[in-house]
Design a protein around this motif. Structure first.
Motif, short mmCIF file in Angstrom:
data_model
loop_
_atom_site.label_atom_id
_atom_site.label_comp_id
_atom_site.label_asym_id
_atom_site.label_seq_id
_atom_site.Cartn_x
_atom_site.Cartn_y
_atom_site.Cartn_z
N THR A 103 -19.07 6.85 -29.92
CA THR A 103 -19.66 7.27 -28.67
C THR A 103 -21.16 7.31 -28.88
N SER A 147 -29.56 11.10 -18.12
CA SER A 147 -28.59 11.09 -19.21
C SER A 147 -27.81 9.78 -19.16
N PHE A 152 -29.04 3.24 -27.07
CA PHE A 152 -28.03 4.28 -27.27
C PHE A 152 -27.93 4.56 -28.75
N ARG A 182 -24.27 7.59 -21.38
CA ARG A 182 -23.29 7.59 -22.46
C ARG A 182 -22.60 6.23 -22.48
N ASP A 186 -19.29 4.73 -24.31
CA ASP A 186 -18.10 4.99 -25.12
C ASP A 186 -17.45 3.67 -25.48
N THR A 237 -25.04 7.93 -27.26
CA THR A 237 -25.77 8.70 -26.26
C THR A 237 -27.09 8.01 -25.94
#
Length: 188
Positions: A26, A56, A186, A58, A60, A28
């Motif tokens: 994962t 924000s 990320f 993310r 995955d 960020t």
């Protein structure tokens, strides 16, 4: 040093793509290393352009290739357009104060990654209270043990319903497609 010294020898296979590093992780979003640039074009030339900052995000990438997700949350009041009418097109007819606009959210459960690091992302963008489908295509520019750099572009279709409360020029701009270009880093 001649160029041939850094090229692979004839018949030597190139280094494999680093997609193995992407398994079961994962990532960020680094907010300071993310650029989202919307633009409205006329005859292929950007006429109006702006930048959004990310709140924000993310990415995955799980073991199962069917279980890949990408989420971006963009700060709508952060839009710095070259012309202020683009701001109203993306954030709605209300005033330009920070509390008036919800965040712009993009979510995707449909992320396809090729062995050549080409990525296709299809998801929904929630902009000014309306959800629109957005398809991005790009590639992973950098992959290592700790980070991924994603670059993608796509076209956000015009909303199906005409917006109320906009003047004639913002209404005309709101009826046009918006080109998006995204560059984001990320980290694990």
């Amino acid at each position: 040093m001649p160029d041939t010294e850094v090229l692979p020898a004839v018949g030597e296979p190139e280094a494999p793509a680093d997609t193995a590093l992407l398994l079961a992780a994962t990532y960020t979003l680094r907010r300071d290393r993310c650029v989202v640039e919307p633009s409205i074009r006329l005859l292929g030339i950007p006429v109006l352009r702006g930048r959004l900052t990310a709140s924000s995000g993310r990415f995955d990438l799980l073991d199962d290739h069917e279980d890949r997700r990408l989420t971006f949350v963009l700060d709508a009041p952060s839009l710095r357009p070259s012309i202020k009418l683009l701001r109203r097109t993306l954030t709605g007819p209300r005033g330009l104060h920070a509390g008036d606009h919800p965040d712009i959210t993009f979510t995707s459960d449909d992320v396809h990654l090729d062995a050549d690091r080409v990525i296709d992302i299809t998801g929904k963008a929630d902009i000014a209270g309306t959800a629109r489908e957005l398809r991005l295509r790009g590639d992973l520019r950098h992959v290592d043990d700790e980070r991924i750099v994603l670059w993608a572009q796509g076209i956000l279709p015009a909303p199906r319903r005409k917006r109320r409360g906009l003047g004639p020029i913002p209404r005309l701009l709101a009826a046009r497609r918006i080109h998006l270009e995204i560059a984001a880093e990320f980290v694990r």
